[in-house]
Structures are given as C-alpha cells and as structure tokens.
Design a protein around this motif. Structure first.
Motif, PDB file in Angstrom:
ATOM      1  N   LYS A  78       0.856  -1.177   0.000  1.00  0.00           N
ATOM      2  CA  LYS A  78       0.000   0.000   0.000  1.00  0.00           C
ATOM      3  C   LYS A  78       0.897   1.233   0.000  1.00  0.00           C
ATOM      4  CE  LYS A  78      -3.888   2.170   2.281  1.00  0.00           C
ATOM      5  NZ  LYS A  78      -4.878   2.067   3.348  1.00  0.00           N
ATOM      6  N   GLU A  80       0.883   5.783  -0.528  1.00  0.00           N
ATOM      7  CA  GLU A  80       0.037   6.979  -0.453  1.00  0.00           C
ATOM      8  C   GLU A  80      -0.461   7.397  -1.831  1.00  0.00           C
ATOM      9  OE1 GLU A  80      -1.024   8.989   2.154  1.00  0.00           O
ATOM     10  OE2 GLU A  80      -0.308   7.377   3.450  1.00  0.00           O
ATOM     11  N   ASP A  81       0.434   7.336  -2.829  1.00  0.00           N
ATOM     12  CA  ASP A  81       0.123   7.838  -4.165  1.00  0.00           C
ATOM     13  C   ASP A  81       0.780   6.932  -5.199  1.00  0.00           C
ATOM     14  OD1 ASP A  81       0.217   9.249  -6.643  1.00  0.00           O
ATOM     15  OD2 ASP A  81       0.089  11.165  -5.592  1.00  0.00           O
ATOM     16  N   VAL A  82      -0.026   6.140  -5.888  1.00  0.00           N
ATOM     17  CA  VAL A  82       0.507   5.192  -6.875  1.00  0.00           C
ATOM     18  C   VAL A  82       1.252   5.918  -7.989  1.00  0.00           C
ATOM     19  CG1 VAL A  82      -0.138   3.575  -8.719  1.00  0.00           C
ATOM     20  CG2 VAL A  82      -1.054   3.272  -6.436  1.00  0.00           C
ATOM     21  N   ILE A 107      -9.374   0.451  -5.922  1.00  0.00           N
ATOM     22  CA  ILE A 107      -7.960   0.822  -5.797  1.00  0.00           C
ATOM     23  C   ILE A 107      -7.398   1.278  -7.135  1.00  0.00           C
ATOM     24  CG2 ILE A 107      -7.484  -0.710  -3.843  1.00  0.00           C
ATOM     25  CD1 ILE A 107      -6.210  -2.696  -5.809  1.00  0.00           C
ATOM     26  N   TYR A 123      -0.376  -0.233  -4.598  1.00  0.00           N
ATOM     27  CA  TYR A 123      -1.756   0.211  -4.745  1.00  0.00           C
ATOM     28  C   TYR A 123      -2.054   1.340  -3.777  1.00  0.00           C
ATOM     29  CZ  TYR A 123      -3.645  -1.689  -0.387  1.00  0.00           C
ATOM     30  OH  TYR A 123      -3.925  -1.913   0.938  1.00  0.00           O
ATOM     31  N   GLU A 124      -3.070   2.109  -4.118  1.00  0.00           N
ATOM     32  CA  GLU A 124      -3.620   3.106  -3.206  1.00  0.00           C
ATOM     33  C   GLU A 124      -5.115   2.909  -3.168  1.00  0.00           C
ATOM     34  OE1 GLU A 124      -4.401   7.361  -4.743  1.00  0.00           O
ATOM     35  OE2 GLU A 124      -2.687   6.692  -5.927  1.00  0.00           O
ATOM     36  N   SER A 125      -5.680   3.101  -2.017  1.00  0.00           N
ATOM     37  CA  SER A 125      -7.116   2.955  -1.832  1.00  0.00           C
ATOM     38  C   SER A 125      -7.848   4.148  -2.404  1.00  0.00           C
ATOM     39  CB  SER A 125      -7.413   2.814  -0.345  1.00  0.00           C
ATOM     40  OG  SER A 125      -8.804   2.730  -0.151  1.00  0.00           O
TER      41      SER A 125
END
Length: 131
Positions: A78, A80-82, A107, A123-125
């Motif tokens: 995970k 913060e910013d893909v 995501i 990935y980022e949520s």
C-alpha cells in the motif's frame, strides 16, 4: 501459531538482495549480499530471501531451476500515491502495468517484478474497498 514473515525462495539471491535493499530501500536486519539468506524489515513486516537450492537441500527435495512462469503469489504494498511511487520506481524497475484504476476493487494499482520474477503490486485505496 504466529506468522512472523514471508520468505521468497529465489534462484538469483544476490541480484534479489540488491534489488530489495538498493532499489526498494528495505532495511536489512540479517544477512548480506553473499549470505544466501537475508531478512528485511519495513513498516513492521519482515521479508526473507533464501536461495532456492539451499531450501530444497534443507527439505530433501530435488532442485531444478524454475522454467515456467506461473504466478503463485504476489507481494502487495500500500502506498500513499501510486502515480508518485510509479514515477520514482520507474527509474529503477520495468513495470508490467501502468497505474490503473480498478473500480471493482476500489484501488489504483501498478505491477512489476523483482529479479527472481516474483510479482509485486503497489496500490492506493480509492475508498473503503482497498483498505
């Protein structure tokens, strides 16, 4: 039982060690580039690398190089910013996919491989589904 870490079994130990230490910047807590086993720690998670031939010897299995590409596991990170992480890592790794929104999963995601061919995902949520 307590899961303490994940161990990747690799045929090209030194190359993988350097990748996780130098490219991804993981902290080495045990081993070095010539030890054929190492533990890395990042964000409270331990990742081990072990030469596959030595693992095969340890369990009495016949060793052979893996030839067929068939993903059986992936390491998922995970971020913060893909987009930002993609740009930073793109200088160091060849991505399999560009950052893509997976709306069904909630995501944004991108994929690449380590030197042993293990699949890695950042990935980022985009909401509650990716957490």
């Amino acid at each position: 039982m307590e899961l303490t870490h994940i161990r990747l079994l690799v045929d090209n130990y030194k190359e993988c060690f350097l990748f996780y230490r130098n490219v991804l910047g993981f902290n080495v807590v045990w081993g070095d580039e010539d030890s054929n086993y190492a533990d890395f720690e990042f964000a409270g998670v331990k990742l081990g690398l072990f030469e596959r031939k030595r693992m095969a010897d340890a369990i009495g299995a016949e060793y052979h190089l893996l030839r067929k590409r068939s993903d059986k596991a992936a390491l998922i990170f995970k971020v913060e910013d893909v987009e930002e992480t993609y740009r930073e890592l793109q200088k160091k790794v060849d991505f399999l996919t560009e950052p893509t929104v997976q709306e069904d999963w909630g995501i944004k995601v991108a994929h690449f491989r380590d030197p042993a061919g293990n699949l890695l995902e950042i990935y980022e949520s985009l909401g509650s589904m990716g957490d």
